[in-house]
Design an enzyme around this catalytic site. Structure first.
Site, PDB file in Angstrom:
ATOM      1  N   LYS A 111      11.751  15.626  19.847  1.00  0.00           N
ATOM      2  CA  LYS A 111      12.519  14.455  19.157  1.00  0.00           C
ATOM      3  C   LYS A 111      11.592  13.146  18.934  1.00  0.00           C
ATOM      4  O   LYS A 111      11.787  12.705  17.989  1.00  0.00           O
ATOM      5  CB  LYS A 111      13.716  13.977  20.155  1.00  0.00           C
ATOM      6  CG  LYS A 111      14.640  12.906  19.547  1.00  0.00           C
ATOM      7  CD  LYS A 111      15.703  12.701  20.479  1.00  0.00           C
ATOM      8  CE  LYS A 111      16.365  11.353  19.671  1.00  0.00           C
ATOM      9  NZ  LYS A 111      17.704  11.361  20.426  1.00  0.00           N
ATOM     10  N   HIS A 161      13.916  54.988   0.288  1.00  0.00           N
ATOM     11  CA  HIS A 161      14.717  53.992   0.115  1.00  0.00           C
ATOM     12  C   HIS A 161      16.027  54.099   1.025  1.00  0.00           C
ATOM     13  O   HIS A 161      17.134  53.926   0.753  1.00  0.00           O
ATOM     14  CB  HIS A 161      15.568  54.098  -1.358  1.00  0.00           C
ATOM     15  CG  HIS A 161      14.223  54.227  -2.552  1.00  0.00           C
ATOM     16  ND1 HIS A 161      13.505  52.969  -2.680  1.00  0.00           N
ATOM     17  CD2 HIS A 161      13.908  55.042  -3.310  1.00  0.00           C
ATOM     18  CE1 HIS A 161      12.828  53.181  -3.858  1.00  0.00           C
ATOM     19  NE2 HIS A 161      12.975  54.515  -4.200  1.00  0.00           N
TER      20      HIS A 161
END
Length: 531
Positions: free
Chosen positions: A142, A283
């Site tokens: 922070k 696939h």
């Protein structure tokens, strides 16, 4: 001072569980005249290495208590991290209370995920929930305008380079490190939350759910060239693509990873101690699956199902790859090969195909393990438990006049395990321990049955066999047949037995059609949609 300006580092706090590189890092900091504060095991390691260290209790004026649960949770630590250097009220409070600024925080967290994976008991896992570490990381991140926070040993060299070159860490670097720090604490809390959800068996799901991972690979693109993509590991260490060693070949693409995962999860359904198994995937759907006494036999069975689609596919094997099967695999262009291991001779054969990607995982994923799957939708995500059951877990019910023969039943179980991994609507024909026709992803189950039959005729023609490979086969369907027409398509293909969940309002009609044709039919009571 403008935020873009840099800040000098005079004091650092080091408190790490993973001590990789920390001795060299601390020694370098000390060499730059930076004062080091440390805690517990980290302090001892640094002291033993001859590095001057201030114990955290000297900073707080308070000893570590409660078996180390409370040591850094103190205003002298958090005031030192959160105090804004350009704010007169903050600096006044620091001066009044004798708080000296901390400019660099190096913290990594208790090994919570590793403790869970090791099978520790509940109390041990709870003790490996870090409190002080995340609090310091979040405070430092922070206040990144004034404080540098480091949560990853991989960043030590870059931080030292900036200090060595400029005597400080740039604001831009502090921003990046702060962003990384919040990602780390978020992932840490996510792992704890997920563990609680599993442990407490939250039937309705936890109120809040987060999904986290650690970056393994940034990709050139995603499913298509215009899409951004990256690969993240979830920390579970489930054997597969995320844990694999890539022995050779080009960098894996997004589609490679997706298809390879599908292939490996499928082949793991078959116990390597009972049979060799090979799956070929295109696939995300199997083009063929084969079982056999050897991997070479299994591979030939998988390939024979659809040799055309196998070109450019993914090959997954459930045993250590030997030279015999490696020599067969390299005869056809293959994108990826994945297996628990490979012999030296097999590796040498693959080396002749430089673009082939060889992944060795060290084991198989447990198909029965708990877990969740996640899929995003507009504005949210769908979460469900992993489909970790199969036909062998069901109370099978023969619903026709004729029961399957022993051979048919063995093939039905193979077909059912494969169907679980085929996109719905799924129809899988199998014979002699190998698939001989696979219909995937059609809007109609009848279409899936007919497409699989058609492809089996093509495969038979390519092999010089008259008719279709599906003649005399058995069939698995991932869901019930809503009408008898789906069953009629299987009969036309030459099937002799069927396994399906059952549960249609027209089950009696479907069973009657099977009896009329002399088919055996088994109900599992369990559906396996895969969308």
């Amino acid at each position: 001072m403008a935020l873009s300006e840099t800040r000098g580092i005079r004091r650092a706090l080091l408190s790490v569980s993973d001590k990789t590189g920390i001795i060299d890092f601390a020694r370098a900091l000390s060499g730059h005249g930076i004062e080091i504060v440390s805690t517990g095991g980290t302090r001892k390691a640094l002291t033993d290495a001859g590095i001057a260290v201030i114990d955290i209790s000297e900073v707080t004026g308070f000893p570590e208590i409660m078996d180390g649960r409370v040591k850094t949770l103190h205003p002298s630590v958090h005031g030192a991290l959160l105090g804004v250097r350009d704010n007169p009220a903050h600096t006044s409070a620091m001066r009044i209370h004798g708080i000296s600024p901390i400019d660099l925080v190096v913290v990594n967290l208790y090994p919570f995920a590793r403790t869970v994976r090791a099978g520790a008991d509940y109390d041990t896992i709870i003790e490996n929930i870090d409190i002080g570490g995340p609090a310091m990381i979040r405070a430092a991140a922070k206040n990144h305008a004034d404080v540098t926070v480091v949560v990853d040993p991989a960043d030590y060299d870059a931080v030292l380079e900036e200090i060595g070159s400029h005597g400080e860490v740039s604001y831009e670097a502090r921003q990046q490190l702060a962003a990384k720090a919040y990602g780390r604490t978020s992932a840490y809390d996510s792992a704890i939350s997920a563990w609680f959800a599993r442990t407490l068996d939250c039937e309705d799901g936890p109120k809040w759910r987060s999904v986290a991972g650690v970056l393994r690979q940034t990709m050139r693109y995603g499913e298509n060239p215009h899409q951004w993509a990256a690969f993240y590991a979830d920390g579970s260490e489930r054997a597969g693509v995320a844990t694999a060693e890539q022995v050779q070949g080009k960098v894996l693409s997004y589609n490679n990873i997706n298809d390879t995962d599908a292939a490996f999860e499928l082949v793991a359904e078959f116990d390597p101690n009972a049979t060799a198994a090979v799956a070929i995937i295109k696939h995300a759907n199997p083009s063929g699956v084969g079982l056999g006494a050897t991997l070479a036999t299994a591979y030939q069975g998988a390939l024979a199902c659809d040799p055309v689609s196998a070109f450019g596919g993914i090959v997954a094997l459930n045993r250590t790859i030997d030279a015999e099967v490696a020599a067969e695999i390299v005869k056809l262009f293959t994108e990826v090969v994945i297996a628990p291991d490979a012999t030296a001779d097999a590796r040498a054969i693959f080396e002749g195909k430089k673009n082939l990607r060889l992944l060795l995982t060290g084991g198989l994923p447990d198909p029965k393990a708990d877990g969740v799957s996640v899929r995003t939708v507009a504005g949210g995500m769908l979460v469900q438990s992993r489909d970790n059951r199969s036909a062998e877990d069901c109370a099978l019910k023969v619903v026709t006049r004729r029961a399957p023969t022993e051979t048919e039943m063995a093939d039905l179980m193979v077909a059912a395990k494969v169907a679980k991994h085929v996109k719905s609507n799924a129809i899988v024909y199998a014979r002699n321990g190998a698939t001989v026709g696979i219909g995937a992803g059609q809007m109609s189950r009848v279409d899936s049955a007919r497409i699989a039959h058609s492809k089996s005729r093509d495969a038979a023609k390519a092999a010089g066999i008259e008719g279709a490979l599906t003649q005399g086969s058995v069939v698995a369907s991932d869901a019930f047949f809503p009408f008898a027409d789906g069953l009629e398509a299987l009969i036309e293909a030459g099937a002799t037995a069927v396994i399906q969940p059952g549960g249609s309002i027209r089950d009696e009609e479907v069973i009657a059609a099977a009896d009329a044709a002399g088919l055996a039919m088994v109900f599992t009571g369990m559906r396996h949609f895969r969308h």
